[in-house]
Design a protein around this motif. Structure first.
Motif, PDB file in Angstrom:
ATOM      1  N   ALA A 185       0.839  -1.208   0.000  1.00 43.67           N
ATOM      2  CA  ALA A 185       0.000   0.000   0.000  1.00 43.67           C
ATOM      3  C   ALA A 185       0.869   1.251   0.000  1.00 43.67           C
ATOM      4  CB  ALA A 185      -0.922  -0.002   1.219  1.00 43.67           C
ATOM      5  N   SER A 186       1.978   1.215   0.759  1.00 45.00           N
ATOM      6  CA  SER A 186       2.884   2.360   0.810  1.00 45.00           C
ATOM      7  C   SER A 186       3.523   2.605  -0.564  1.00 45.00           C
ATOM      8  CB  SER A 186       3.959   2.103   1.874  1.00 45.00           C
ATOM      9  OG  SER A 186       4.904   3.149   1.892  1.00 45.00           O
ATOM     10  N   GLN A 188       2.249   1.745  -3.448  1.00 44.26           N
ATOM     11  CA  GLN A 188       1.200   2.258  -4.336  1.00 44.26           C
ATOM     12  C   GLN A 188       0.965   3.751  -4.097  1.00 44.26           C
ATOM     13  OE1 GLN A 188      -1.930  -0.496  -3.333  1.00 44.26           O
ATOM     14  NE2 GLN A 188      -1.546  -1.760  -5.185  1.00 44.26           N
ATOM     15  N   ASN A 189       0.925   4.172  -2.843  1.00 48.75           N
ATOM     16  CA  ASN A 189       0.732   5.599  -2.518  1.00 48.75           C
ATOM     17  C   ASN A 189       1.897   6.442  -3.033  1.00 48.75           C
ATOM     18  OD1 ASN A 189      -1.708   5.159  -1.237  1.00 48.75           O
ATOM     19  ND2 ASN A 189      -0.763   4.865   0.789  1.00 48.75           N
ATOM     20  N   SER A 190       3.109   5.883  -2.902  1.00 44.25           N
ATOM     21  CA  SER A 190       4.297   6.601  -3.382  1.00 44.25           C
ATOM     22  C   SER A 190       4.243   6.808  -4.890  1.00 44.25           C
ATOM     23  CB  SER A 190       5.547   5.815  -2.982  1.00 44.25           C
ATOM     24  OG  SER A 190       6.706   6.455  -3.478  1.00 44.25           O
ATOM     25  N   GLU A 192       1.468   6.885  -6.767  1.00 46.38           N
ATOM     26  CA  GLU A 192       0.402   7.849  -7.064  1.00 46.38           C
ATOM     27  C   GLU A 192       0.875   9.277  -6.804  1.00 46.38           C
ATOM     28  OE1 GLU A 192      -2.452   7.323  -8.509  1.00 46.38           O
ATOM     29  OE2 GLU A 192      -1.915   5.193  -8.670  1.00 46.38           O
ATOM     30  N   SER A 193       1.617   9.477  -5.705  1.00 45.71           N
ATOM     31  CA  SER A 193       2.146  10.803  -5.381  1.00 45.71           C
ATOM     32  C   SER A 193       3.137  11.273  -6.444  1.00 45.71           C
ATOM     33  CB  SER A 193       2.817  10.753  -4.006  1.00 45.71           C
ATOM     34  OG  SER A 193       3.404  11.990  -3.693  1.00 45.71           O
TER      35      SER A 193
END
Length: 410
Positions: A185-186, A188-190, A192-193
């Motif tokens: 999840a981390s 994936q968030n990275s 997207e950012s």
């Protein structure tokens, strides 16, 4: 003595008779000479032409002013100090030709700065895109780890439920799955950012590129060019002068065609039509005719003069016609008229006081005439003579009214 006196008186009488005779003879001889001179005076030899009345198409004449078909102002889009002037009044220029140059030092510096900003933004974008690529590779590994942890958890949970393994073993597998899930999840968030950062950086690049384009346009505008092809006029600039944006530095006039502008009444519109032909003459001394086409007629009359402005387009590639000059325009009315014309050489006098000589039974008779249109080498005669009159066309400047003439050619 008496005899001597008588002899002297006789001699005196004879002398007196001789003197009287000589005096009478002189008078007689003088009279004869004058008579001979008067009667021997020769007649003036002249040529004549019989006046004929001709029928031709009637024409209406209008005063015309000449103006260029189009013109353009030479104006600057950026402010600056003038460093070069590349035109003079009367010089022919072509569209896009450089006319004035401004100091471009500051603008060139701004272009360099903008180019650096674009390069920096592009480098940041490239770095972020590389980061995303690297993160995506890492996420693939994390996805594999997560899937492995999930399988291990499922297996150990089944064993734990059967009592085959201890609770600590099961909890260890459960913690490993949670950690793998969190890492995924981390990642994936990275990603997207980073993708959002890419969009921001692309916007920054666009903004920097727009600024660069603006500076490049400003640099280009430090060279002021001709908006159209034509002849330069109205020069209003000097080297070293600082000019603000929009200052008119001169004007270029397209004189390849010329408009002859006339004012017509509503009654003239019956025969003046767009596309119709018209003839321009500059003045009475210049007999050359210029053919033009009626280009347009104003739809609304002038509110004060009650006339319509009409433009006649005339080809002027040879540059003979100049804007600002006056002339007259002739347009056929569609009707006919009878007129008389004579060679211009038959005309004597000056404007407003013209005359011709008519052969009146061997004597030159001076006749005051009213003139009309001048065409080529002929002049229209409106009044003063009649059809059939024999008009003298030679020696007009030296003839006298009532002088005897001899016709040698008709």
């Amino acid at each position: 003595m008496i005899k001597g006196i008588k002899k002297s008186k006789k001699k005196l009488a004879v002398l007196l008779v001789i003197i009287i005779a000589l005096f009478i003879g002189k008078i007689a001889f003088s009279g004869k000479t004058n008579k001979t001179t008067a009667t021997s005076k020769s007649k003036v030899s002249i040529k004549t032409q019989k006046v004929q009345e001709a029928t031709s198409g009637a024409k209406a004449t209008f005063k015309a002013s000449l103006e260029e078909v189009q013109s353009g102002d030479i104006a600057n889009k950026v402010g600056g100090k003038v460093t070069q002037i590349l035109f003079e009044n009367g010089k022919t220029v072509t569209q896009g030709q450089a006319l004035v140059k401004l100091d471009d030092t500051d603008v060139r510096n701004n272009v360099s700065s903008s180019e650096a900003q674009v390069s920096s933004a592009e480098a940041q974008l490239k770095a972020t895109e590389n980061q995303v690529t690297s993160s995506e590779l890492s996420m693939q590994k994390m996805q594999t780890s997560y899937q492995s942890a999930q399988r291990d958890y499922d297996r150990k949970k089944a064993l734990y439920d059967q009592g085959a393994i201890s609770k600590s073993e099961f909890e260890s597998a459960e913690d490993a799955l949670k950690n793998a899930q969190s890492d995924l999840a981390s990642a994936q968030n990275s990603i997207e950012s980073a993708k959002l950062s890419i969009e921001t950086q692309k916007a920054n690049i666009n903004s920097a590129q727009v600024n660069l384009n603006t500076q490049q346009n400003s640099l280009q505008n430090t060279t002021i060019t001709a908006p159209i092809s034509g002849v330069m006029d109205g020069k209003n600039v000097s080297v070293g002068q600082y000019v603000n944006i929009g200052t008119v530095l001169g004007k270029v006039k397209d004189t390849s065609s010329i408009n002859a502008v006339i004012q017509v009444k509503d009654t003239d519109l019956a025969y003046i039509k767009v596309g119709g032909k018209a003839i321009l003459k500059l003045d009475t001394e210049n007999s050359k005719e210029y053919e033009g086409i009626i280009q347009n007629i104003d739809a609304v009359a002038d509110s004060s003069a009650r006339v319509f402005s009409c433009k006649i387009k005339i080809d002027n590639k040879n540059g003979e016609l100049k804007s600002g000059v006056f002339g007259k325009v002739e347009i056929e009315t569609g009707t006919t008229k009878k007129s008389m014309s004579l060679p211009t050489q038959a005309l004597g006098g000056s404007e407003g006081n013209y005359y011709v000589f008519v052969n009146n039974k061997g004597v030159a008779k001076k006749c005051t005439v009213t003139t009309g249109e001048v065409s080529q080498d002929n002049v229209e005669i409106k009044s003063g003579i009649r059809a059939g009159d024999e008009v003298i066309i030679t020696n007009v400047s030296t003839l006298l009214d009532g002088e005897a003439i001899t016709v040698v050619s008709k």
